[in-house]
Structure formats: C-alpha cells, structure tokens
Design a protein around this motif. Structure first.
Motif, mmCIF file in Angstrom:
data_model
loop_
_atom_site.group_PDB
_atom_site.id
_atom_site.type_symbol
_atom_site.label_atom_id
_atom_site.label_comp_id
_atom_site.label_asym_id
_atom_site.label_seq_id
_atom_site.Cartn_x
_atom_site.Cartn_y
_atom_site.Cartn_z
ATOM 1 N N ILE A 1 0.841 -1.205 0.000
ATOM 2 C CA ILE A 1 0.000 0.000 0.000
ATOM 3 C C ILE A 1 0.878 1.258 0.000
ATOM 4 O O ILE A 1 0.652 2.188 -0.789
ATOM 5 C CB ILE A 1 -0.970 -0.012 1.203
ATOM 6 N N ASP A 2 1.893 1.276 0.852
ATOM 7 C CA ASP A 2 2.800 2.433 0.890
ATOM 8 C C ASP A 2 3.547 2.597 -0.426
ATOM 9 O O ASP A 2 3.707 3.717 -0.928
ATOM 10 C CB ASP A 2 3.791 2.300 2.047
ATOM 11 N N ALA A 3 3.988 1.494 -0.998
ATOM 12 C CA ALA A 3 4.702 1.551 -2.276
ATOM 13 C C ALA A 3 3.782 2.049 -3.386
ATOM 14 O O ALA A 3 4.215 2.794 -4.278
ATOM 15 C CB ALA A 3 5.269 0.174 -2.625
ATOM 16 N N CYS A 4 2.525 1.663 -3.334
ATOM 17 C CA CYS A 4 1.561 2.134 -4.326
ATOM 18 C C CYS A 4 1.478 3.657 -4.293
ATOM 19 O O CYS A 4 1.504 4.312 -5.343
ATOM 20 C CB CYS A 4 0.194 1.506 -4.079
ATOM 21 N N LEU A 5 1.400 4.226 -3.102
ATOM 22 C CA LEU A 5 1.358 5.691 -2.989
ATOM 23 C C LEU A 5 2.632 6.320 -3.547
ATOM 24 O O LEU A 5 2.581 7.358 -4.222
ATOM 25 C CB LEU A 5 1.136 6.106 -1.532
ATOM 26 N N ASP A 6 3.769 5.700 -3.289
ATOM 27 C CA ASP A 6 5.027 6.219 -3.834
ATOM 28 C C ASP A 6 5.022 6.196 -5.354
ATOM 29 O O ASP A 6 5.454 7.150 -6.004
ATOM 30 C CB ASP A 6 6.219 5.411 -3.302
ATOM 31 N N VAL A 7 4.539 5.105 -5.920
ATOM 32 C CA VAL A 7 4.508 4.980 -7.378
ATOM 33 C C VAL A 7 3.525 5.992 -7.972
ATOM 34 O O VAL A 7 3.823 6.654 -8.969
ATOM 35 C CB VAL A 7 4.174 3.539 -7.819
ATOM 36 N N VAL A 8 2.362 6.144 -7.356
ATOM 37 C CA VAL A 8 1.390 7.127 -7.845
ATOM 38 C C VAL A 8 1.987 8.530 -7.772
ATOM 39 O O VAL A 8 1.840 9.323 -8.703
ATOM 40 C CB VAL A 8 0.065 7.051 -7.055
ATOM 41 N N ALA A 9 2.672 8.847 -6.682
ATOM 42 C CA ALA A 9 3.279 10.176 -6.545
ATOM 43 C C ALA A 9 4.333 10.419 -7.616
ATOM 44 O O ALA A 9 4.499 11.549 -8.088
ATOM 45 C CB ALA A 9 3.896 10.322 -5.156
ATOM 46 N N GLY B 1 0.304 5.693 -14.651
ATOM 47 C CA GLY B 1 1.577 4.999 -14.753
ATOM 48 C C GLY B 1 1.822 3.974 -13.659
ATOM 49 O O GLY B 1 2.918 3.431 -13.541
ATOM 50 N N THR B 2 0.806 3.723 -12.859
ATOM 51 C CA THR B 2 0.938 2.775 -11.750
ATOM 52 C C THR B 2 0.484 1.393 -12.209
ATOM 53 O O THR B 2 -0.651 1.221 -12.651
ATOM 54 C CB THR B 2 0.119 3.249 -10.539
ATOM 55 N N THR B 3 1.378 0.438 -12.107
ATOM 56 C CA THR B 3 1.074 -0.937 -12.499
ATOM 57 C C THR B 3 1.413 -1.876 -11.343
ATOM 58 O O THR B 3 2.169 -1.513 -10.440
ATOM 59 C CB THR B 3 1.909 -1.357 -13.729
ATOM 60 N N HIS B 4 0.849 -3.073 -11.414
ATOM 61 C CA HIS B 4 1.183 -4.087 -10.408
ATOM 62 C C HIS B 4 2.689 -4.330 -10.371
ATOM 63 O O HIS B 4 3.279 -4.441 -9.305
ATOM 64 C CB HIS B 4 0.460 -5.406 -10.699
ATOM 65 N N ARG B 5 3.284 -4.425 -11.538
ATOM 66 C CA ARG B 5 4.714 -4.706 -11.624
ATOM 67 C C ARG B 5 5.532 -3.605 -10.941
ATOM 68 O O ARG B 5 6.462 -3.892 -10.189
ATOM 69 C CB ARG B 5 5.117 -4.862 -13.092
ATOM 70 N N ARG B 6 5.201 -2.349 -11.194
ATOM 71 C CA ARG B 6 5.940 -1.239 -10.593
ATOM 72 C C ARG B 6 5.756 -1.194 -9.077
ATOM 73 O O ARG B 6 6.691 -0.929 -8.327
ATOM 74 C CB ARG B 6 5.514 0.087 -11.215
ATOM 75 N N VAL B 7 4.541 -1.429 -8.640
ATOM 76 C CA VAL B 7 4.281 -1.413 -7.193
ATOM 77 C C VAL B 7 5.013 -2.574 -6.519
ATOM 78 O O VAL B 7 5.632 -2.388 -5.465
ATOM 79 C CB VAL B 7 2.767 -1.450 -6.900
ATOM 80 N N ALA B 8 4.956 -3.752 -7.104
ATOM 81 C CA ALA B 8 5.650 -4.917 -6.524
ATOM 82 C C ALA B 8 7.146 -4.640 -6.425
ATOM 83 O O ALA B 8 7.774 -4.942 -5.397
ATOM 84 C CB ALA B 8 5.386 -6.162 -7.362
ATOM 85 N N ALA B 9 7.718 -4.053 -7.463
ATOM 86 C CA ALA B 9 9.155 -3.737 -7.437
ATOM 87 C C ALA B 9 9.452 -2.707 -6.343
ATOM 88 O O ALA B 9 10.425 -2.853 -5.596
ATOM 89 C CB ALA B 9 9.608 -3.221 -8.800
ATOM 90 N N ALA B 10 8.622 -1.689 -6.231
ATOM 91 C CA ALA B 10 8.840 -0.648 -5.214
ATOM 92 C C ALA B 10 8.687 -1.209 -3.805
ATOM 93 O O ALA B 10 9.368 -0.769 -2.875
ATOM 94 C CB ALA B 10 7.877 0.514 -5.433
ATOM 95 N N ALA B 11 7.795 -2.179 -3.643
ATOM 96 C CA ALA B 11 7.565 -2.795 -2.330
ATOM 97 C C ALA B 11 8.545 -3.932 -2.050
ATOM 98 O O ALA B 11 8.574 -4.463 -0.940
ATOM 99 C CB ALA B 11 6.138 -3.326 -2.235
ATOM 100 N N ASP B 12 9.315 -4.320 -3.055
ATOM 101 C CA ASP B 12 10.249 -5.433 -2.957
ATOM 102 C C ASP B 12 9.532 -6.723 -2.559
ATOM 103 O O ASP B 12 9.918 -7.407 -1.605
ATOM 104 C CB ASP B 12 11.388 -5.105 -1.977
ATOM 105 N N VAL B 13 8.454 -7.007 -3.312
ATOM 106 C CA VAL B 13 7.686 -8.234 -3.094
ATOM 107 C C VAL B 13 7.510 -8.941 -4.426
ATOM 108 O O VAL B 13 7.592 -8.318 -5.486
ATOM 109 C CB VAL B 13 6.295 -7.941 -2.470
ATOM 110 N N PRO B 14 7.257 -10.247 -4.396
ATOM 111 C CA PRO B 14 6.983 -10.952 -5.652
ATOM 112 C C PRO B 14 5.704 -10.418 -6.296
ATOM 113 O O PRO B 14 4.765 -10.010 -5.601
ATOM 114 C CB PRO B 14 6.784 -12.406 -5.211
ATOM 115 N N LEU B 15 5.668 -10.417 -7.597
ATOM 116 C CA LEU B 15 4.504 -9.926 -8.333
ATOM 117 C C LEU B 15 3.224 -10.646 -7.912
ATOM 118 O O LEU B 15 2.158 -10.031 -7.819
ATOM 119 C CB LEU B 15 4.749 -10.080 -9.837
ATOM 120 N N GLY B 16 3.319 -11.913 -7.597
ATOM 121 C CA GLY B 16 2.149 -12.681 -7.168
ATOM 122 C C GLY B 16 1.518 -12.166 -5.888
ATOM 123 O O GLY B 16 0.335 -12.399 -5.624
ATOM 124 N N SER B 17 2.283 -11.440 -5.083
ATOM 125 C CA SER B 17 1.733 -10.872 -3.848
ATOM 126 C C SER B 17 0.641 -9.848 -4.134
ATOM 127 O O SER B 17 -0.248 -9.626 -3.320
ATOM 128 C CB SER B 17 2.830 -10.185 -3.040
#
Length: 185
Positions: free
Chosen positions: A20-28, A34-50
C-alpha cells in the motif's frame, strides 16, 4: 526416489502495508495512469504474485492506498483543530493547515490531485473524498457553525491549491485576514 524440498514459506506480516505504501510512492512519481502491479511490486520489494494475493485488482489497491492517504491527512487536520483551545486559536490553526499542513510536500500535492481526478471519474472513489471532507468539517465544527465549516473547508482546499501551484509567493498574513473574514473573527 527424489526427495522434494520445499522452501519454507516466508513470514512477512508487513507485506500488505508495504504494498500500500509503495503504491502511494509509485502514484506520486508516475501518476495513477503509470501505476502498475509490476511497478508497485518492485517498489515494495515483493513478488509480483503478492499483488493478486492481497488485492483483487488495481482498483482495490488504489482504494486501499488512497484510503490510507486520506485517513492520514484527515487525522492531521483533526489533530490541528483539536489542539485549538478556543475560537481565536482555531482561526490560527486553520491558517497553519493552509500554510503548513495540507500540501506539506510535493508528494502530498500530487497524491491529493490524483485522488481528486479519480473521484471525478469514478464515483467509487468519491466515498474516500466525501469521508475526508466530512472529517474535516467535523474537526472544524469544534469551533465553528456548520455553514462556516463548509465555507472554511472549501476555502482551505482552494487556497492550498492556489498556494501550491501559483508561481508568485504568498503572504501568510493574507491567509489570516481571509480566515478571519470567513469566520467573523
């Protein structure tokens, strides 16, 4: 016979919050578009499946992320107004909300406007903005009548947007004078 080894499941109770926090960072940084699952997962350092494990889809994640953002902004507003012991202090608190709190950072400005844009396009996100406005007005109601609360809430939004986007510097004395006029102080 080959022994099957399974990796132990990684226990990560903070993963959902990190997403959730990474999503806000990516949106900002990139905007909602420009916010995608892949970008949020990378920013959160979690597997895409999460992403699909914790959220039904991007709208679900955006609602959670913007809900958190609006909740934090409303809590700051409530704290500022709760600290005011009387009407004069409440007037000064409104000025501080405008000059210091509402768009304290460029990130806050961008996230607010991204949420406003989503709410303008998708009624499902209006519940977030309406709840935020209700909480703001309730905080103002500690010191002002309902009609004044509505006008002040709109003035706070409008003035903070103008101050954030204008290329000319603003004088906080002008904000104080305007709030005094609006509140009859």
């Amino acid at each position: 016979m080959t022994a099957v080894t399974t990796r132990p499941r990684r226990h990560d109770p903070a993963r959902r919050d990190r997403i959730i926090d990474a999503c806000l960072d990516v949106v900002a940084e990139r905007g909602v578009a420009g916010t995608t699952h892949r970008r949020v997962a990378a920013a959160a350092d979690v597997p895409l499946g999460s992403m699909t494990y914790h959220f039904a889809g991007m709208d679900d994640l955006l609602r959670e992320a913007f809900g958190r953002f609006a909740q934090q902004a409303a809590a700051q507003f409530e704290r500022r107004m709760a600290e005011a012991p009387d009407r004069d202090a409440a007037v000064r608190a409104v000025v501080r909300l405008i000059t210091l709190d509402v768009f304290a950072t460029q990130r806050d400005l961008v996230l607010s406007h991204e949420l406003y844009t989503l709410a303008a396009r998708d009624p499902a996100f209006r519940t977030l903005t309406n709840d935020w406005m209700r909480r703001s007005r309730d905080a103002l109601a500690r010191h002002f009548d309902p009609a004044t609360c509505r006008v002040l809430d709109a003035f706070i939004e409008g003035m903070t947007i103008h101050r954030a986007l204008d290329t000319e510097p603003h004088d906080d004395v002008d904000v104080l004078a305007a709030v005094r006029r609006l509140t009859g102080a």
